[in-house]
Design a protein around this motif. Structure first.
Motif, short mmCIF file in Angstrom:
data_model
loop_
_atom_site.label_atom_id
_atom_site.label_comp_id
_atom_site.label_asym_id
_atom_site.label_seq_id
_atom_site.Cartn_x
_atom_site.Cartn_y
_atom_site.Cartn_z
N THR A 35 2.08 17.39 -2.31
CA THR A 35 2.55 16.38 -2.98
C THR A 35 4.02 16.10 -2.29
O THR A 35 4.29 15.13 -1.92
CB THR A 35 2.75 16.42 -4.36
OG1 THR A 35 1.48 16.75 -5.12
CG2 THR A 35 3.40 15.28 -4.91
N ARG A 36 4.87 17.18 -2.11
CA ARG A 36 6.12 17.06 -1.30
C ARG A 36 6.05 16.48 0.04
O ARG A 36 6.93 15.49 0.35
CB ARG A 36 6.99 18.10 -1.51
CG ARG A 36 7.52 18.58 -3.12
CD ARG A 36 7.99 19.92 -3.05
NE ARG A 36 8.26 20.16 -4.54
CZ ARG A 36 8.07 21.52 -5.03
NH1 ARG A 36 7.72 22.44 -4.08
NH2 ARG A 36 8.53 21.82 -6.40
N LEU A 37 5.11 17.15 0.73
CA LEU A 37 4.91 16.67 2.19
C LEU A 37 4.34 15.05 2.18
O LEU A 37 4.56 14.43 3.01
CB LEU A 37 4.13 17.48 2.65
CG LEU A 37 4.47 18.91 3.09
CD1 LEU A 37 3.49 19.80 3.51
CD2 LEU A 37 5.38 18.73 4.17
N SER A 38 3.43 14.83 1.16
CA SER A 38 2.96 13.48 1.01
C SER A 38 3.82 12.42 0.88
O SER A 38 3.73 11.24 1.12
CB SER A 38 1.76 13.59 0.13
OG SER A 38 2.39 13.67 -1.07
N TYR A 39 5.01 12.69 0.03
CA TYR A 39 6.30 11.60 -0.04
C TYR A 39 6.83 11.44 1.44
O TYR A 39 7.30 10.31 1.25
CB TYR A 39 7.09 12.21 -1.11
CG TYR A 39 6.77 12.39 -2.55
CD1 TYR A 39 6.24 11.21 -2.99
CD2 TYR A 39 7.02 13.43 -3.36
CE1 TYR A 39 5.82 11.29 -4.46
CE2 TYR A 39 6.60 13.51 -4.68
CZ TYR A 39 5.98 12.34 -5.12
OH TYR A 39 5.77 12.31 -6.55
N LEU A 40 6.82 12.26 1.99
CA LEU A 40 7.44 11.91 3.47
C LEU A 40 6.38 11.30 4.24
O LEU A 40 6.86 10.46 5.10
CB LEU A 40 7.99 13.11 3.96
CG LEU A 40 9.28 13.83 3.24
CD1 LEU A 40 9.52 15.18 3.92
CD2 LEU A 40 10.42 12.88 3.54
N MET A 41 5.05 11.67 4.47
CA MET A 41 4.02 11.06 5.24
C MET A 41 3.45 9.99 4.80
O MET A 41 2.79 9.17 5.58
CB MET A 41 3.19 12.38 5.55
CG MET A 41 3.62 13.62 6.02
SD MET A 41 2.19 14.67 6.29
CE MET A 41 3.39 16.06 6.82
N LEU A 42 3.37 9.38 3.60
CA LEU A 42 2.60 8.39 3.05
C LEU A 42 3.17 7.04 3.61
O LEU A 42 2.44 6.12 4.03
CB LEU A 42 2.64 8.11 1.60
CG LEU A 42 1.86 9.18 0.86
CD1 LEU A 42 2.02 9.24 -0.73
CD2 LEU A 42 0.14 8.85 1.16
N ALA A 95 0.82 -1.25 -0.06
CA ALA A 95 0.11 0.00 -0.04
C ALA A 95 0.87 1.15 0.05
O ALA A 95 0.76 2.24 -0.81
CB ALA A 95 -0.98 0.08 1.21
N VAL A 96 2.00 1.22 0.83
CA VAL A 96 2.73 2.49 0.87
C VAL A 96 3.50 2.60 -0.63
O VAL A 96 3.50 3.98 -1.01
CB VAL A 96 3.83 2.06 1.76
CG1 VAL A 96 4.91 3.29 1.80
CG2 VAL A 96 3.16 2.05 3.27
N LEU A 97 4.02 1.58 -1.17
CA LEU A 97 4.54 1.43 -2.72
C LEU A 97 3.41 2.23 -3.50
O LEU A 97 3.76 3.23 -4.37
CB LEU A 97 5.10 0.54 -3.03
CG LEU A 97 5.68 0.32 -4.49
CD1 LEU A 97 6.93 1.23 -4.48
CD2 LEU A 97 6.00 -1.18 -4.69
N LEU A 98 2.16 1.69 -3.64
CA LEU A 98 1.47 2.28 -4.25
C LEU A 98 0.83 3.73 -4.21
O LEU A 98 0.70 4.66 -5.04
CB LEU A 98 0.04 1.37 -4.45
CG LEU A 98 0.33 -0.23 -4.92
CD1 LEU A 98 -1.21 -0.88 -4.61
CD2 LEU A 98 0.74 0.00 -6.42
N ALA A 99 0.66 4.03 -3.16
CA ALA A 99 0.48 5.33 -2.60
C ALA A 99 1.63 6.48 -2.98
O ALA A 99 1.20 7.44 -3.47
CB ALA A 99 0.23 5.50 -1.00
N LEU A 100 2.98 5.99 -2.63
CA LEU A 100 3.88 6.84 -3.28
C LEU A 100 3.92 7.03 -4.81
O LEU A 100 3.92 8.16 -5.24
CB LEU A 100 5.28 6.30 -2.77
CG LEU A 100 5.48 6.28 -1.22
CD1 LEU A 100 6.87 5.50 -0.87
CD2 LEU A 100 5.82 7.80 -0.89
N ILE A 101 3.56 6.00 -5.38
CA ILE A 101 3.49 5.95 -6.80
C ILE A 101 2.25 7.13 -7.32
O ILE A 101 2.37 7.96 -8.26
CB ILE A 101 3.44 4.78 -7.64
CG1 ILE A 101 4.50 4.01 -7.51
CG2 ILE A 101 2.88 4.99 -9.11
CD1 ILE A 101 4.32 2.46 -7.85
N GLY A 102 1.18 6.97 -6.64
CA GLY A 102 -0.08 7.90 -6.95
C GLY A 102 -0.09 8.97 -6.32
O GLY A 102 -1.36 9.61 -5.97
N ALA A 103 1.03 9.64 -5.33
CA ALA A 103 0.81 10.72 -4.42
C ALA A 103 0.44 12.02 -5.49
O ALA A 103 -0.47 12.59 -4.61
CB ALA A 103 2.40 10.97 -4.15
#
Length: 583
Positions: A173-180, A144-152
């Motif tokens: 988006t930049r913050l979400s890369y760290l938080m996902l 799920a983390v991998l897919l979420a990062l791809i679809g951030a």
């Protein structure tokens, strides 16, 4: 049905619904005489155990939510109530959304009851089953983390208003890369907590989030020291600022998960990876979990609409996601200290009662829980409404959070006060369905409830200015919570029998009278104190102390006169404790 935003880590897995009533709020049952008169002798040990567990969690929840609120204040002071703070709040909802889809709702509605049953029926106390479940969950969370990062970027587009600037969306988006990656650690914490709870260990899940809160508080203070507390535009957020605030948030959740691992050994659970997933009964879990997935999916549609409306308001310098979330967390703090810790302790017991066919016991818990939660939360709701302005100034007006932000917060808090009791009661009934276990009914109820909420929120957003948007969202929440509570109670009766609507109605009427009296006196007292619509911090503190004391005294006095048993028994318990302490 919550309608909330990101469930901060101090809420725990059973929050907010997130989570976020039952009979007890201390080491002694509030309704001890009533319990002794109706409970058979063989169940007294269970009553005592539930009360003790509730006390442990109430204390842990109090400290956890206290530090969690300090975390919110620190973040608010560092980022402010404008677009940067809104972007951070929006980025935080993204891992929460993915987690809820994958595990969050299914955990409480499906996995807890199943773990309880396997704990009772399996020769090894359900250890092998729990090991398989943890193994599958770890793999699923990692994917799920991998897919979420791809679809951030797509997630950012989904939750941001189409009117948001490119710089705002880029910051989210930049913050979400760290938080996902928080998805993984949040899910792991929730599963470990579930395993501990079903083995009678409640302390660690309530105390571990404190580690998270301390890390994020330290991160926010470091941000203020290094970069200062000032209002910025999204394009002014440098890489260093983003790495510090986003990375610190992720680190806090990771440390929280690690802090739970020693408790597993304490309860005799050994972590071992098992890949024989067929023995999990995935077909049964999928059948029950499908309805919970429907519930979560419908709720997320409401959340998407909510965020888009709030981000539109934030673009016009009105109360946006951060201010709304701060107020929602205030409601959740009150709800959690009074009710969530109790529901968490009660859930295994309710599941066991349902499994044994003891529906009368489950119905009795629902009746007493509804009355107690309503009676105890009512004066808190009065304080939120009457003291909204001094509360906003005292709690939030620091650093980059301006006077205008505090004024906007007070309006949202004033309106949100009406949602507190309906929210708690609706959550109690929802958890009763999960204990049966029945995920189908809550999922079906949630569809018209969310449609109602969206309809009210969109209509209010269109009818009033952007400055009323966040308050309008809270009105939509309150209406939907009330509708959910009424419909759920009506649908529960054929399943568990009489819940005692007559007794509940009489208690609620008395509570309403006491609350109204406390409101009128509180407003009169505050109007006579120094400070106007924009009080200084000292004036706000004076209004809080004196106004809050007046509200509390009047409410307790009227409760005694009206003989609200749920309150008088709390007072009797306090008097007994004070008497014992003085000897």
């Amino acid at each position: 049905m919550s309608g909330g935003l990101y469930r901060s880590a101090n809420a725990g897995w059973g929050d907010d619904r997130r989570s976020d009533g039952a009979t007890y709020i201390s080491a002694e049952p509030l309704n001890q005489p009533a319990i002794e008169s109706i409970a058979p002798p063989q169940e007294q040990a269970a009553e005592t155990s539930a009360a003790t567990n509730s006390a442990v969690m109430a204390i842990g929840s109090l400290v956890s939510r206290g530090t969690g609120f300090l975390r919110t204040l620190a973040l608010t002071a560092a980022l402010g109530g404008a677009l940067v703070g809104d972007a951070y709040t929006t980025a935080q909802i993204l891992p929460g959304m993915v987690y809820e889809f994958l595990l969050g709702g299914i955990l409480t509605s499906v996995l807890i009851p199943v773990l309880v049953r396997r704990r009772k029926s399996d020769a090894d106390g359900g250890q092998a089953y729990a090991q398989r479940l943890l193994t599958l969950a770890v793999l699923a969370l990692a994917v799920a983390v991998l897919l979420a990062l791809i679809g951030a970027r797509w997630l950012t587009w989904l939750y941001s208003s189409d009117q948001s600037s490119d710089a705002y969306k880029a910051l989210v988006t930049r913050l979400s890369y760290l938080m996902l990656p928080m998805i993984f650690f949040t899910g792991l914490s929730a599963l470990i907590s579930a395993v501990l709870n079903t083995r009678g260990h409640f302390a660690a899940p309530m105390w571990a989030p404190i580690l998270n809160n301390i890390v994020v508080i330290g991160t926010s203070l470091a941000y203020i020291v290094i970069f200062g507390a000032e209002i910025l535009e999204p394009k002014e957020m440098t890489v260093g600022r983003i790495l510090l605030i986003g990375g610190g948030t992720l680190l806090g959740v990771a440390i929280q998960a690690a802090g739970l691992l020693p408790a597993l050994r304490k309860v005799g659970f050994r972590w071992r990876f098992r890949f024989d997933f067929r023995k999990l009964g995935l077909r049964e879990l999928g059948r029950i979990g499908a309805w919970m997935f429907c519930y979560v999916a419908v709720s997320q549609i409401g959340l998407i609409v909510l965020f888009n409306l709030l981000n539109r308001a934030g673009k016009e310098n009105a109360a946006g996601p951060l201010i709304y979330n701060n107020v929602f967390l205030l409601l959740m703090m009150a709800h959690g200290i009074i009710a969530v810790s109790i529901i968490t302790a009660l859930m295994p017991r309710m599941s066991a009662a349902a499994a044994d066919g003891r529906y009368a016991d489950l119905a009795a818990d629902l009746s007493r829980g509804t009355r107690t939660v309503s009676a105890v939360l009512a004066p808190i709701a009065v304080c939120y409404a009457v003291l909204a302005n001094p509360l906003a100034v005292t709690l939030f007006r620091y650093g980059a959070f301006s006077e205008e932000n505090a004024t906007a917060t007070s309006l949202v808090l004033l309106v949100a006060a009406i949602a507190l009791v309906p929210f708690a009661v609706s959550q109690l009934f929802t958890f009763a369905f999960y204990a049966l276990p029945d995920t189908r009914t809550p999922a079906l109820v949630n569809i018209p409830v969310v449609v109602l909420r969206i309809g009210v929120q969109v209509w209010l957003f269109a009818a009033f200015s952007a400055s009323f948007a966040a308050a309008g969202m809270m009105i939509g929440n309150a209406v939907s919570y009330l509708a959910a509570a009424i419909v759920s109670a009506w649908l529960l009766r054929p399943k568990v029998g009489r819940i005692g609507f007559g007794t509940i109605t009489r208690t609620l009427a008395k509570v309403a009278i006491a609350a109204l009296g406390a409101t009128l006196v509180g407003m009169l007292v505050v109007s006579r104190l120094p400070g106007d619509d924009t009080p200084s911090r000292l004036e706000a503190i004076v209004q809080l102390v004196i106004g809050g004391a007046a509200i509390g005294v009047i409410y307790l006095g009227l409760a005694a006169v009206l003989r609200i048993r749920e309150i008088t028994e709390v007072l009797d318990m306090v008097r007994r404790r004070l008497g014992q302490a003085s000897k």
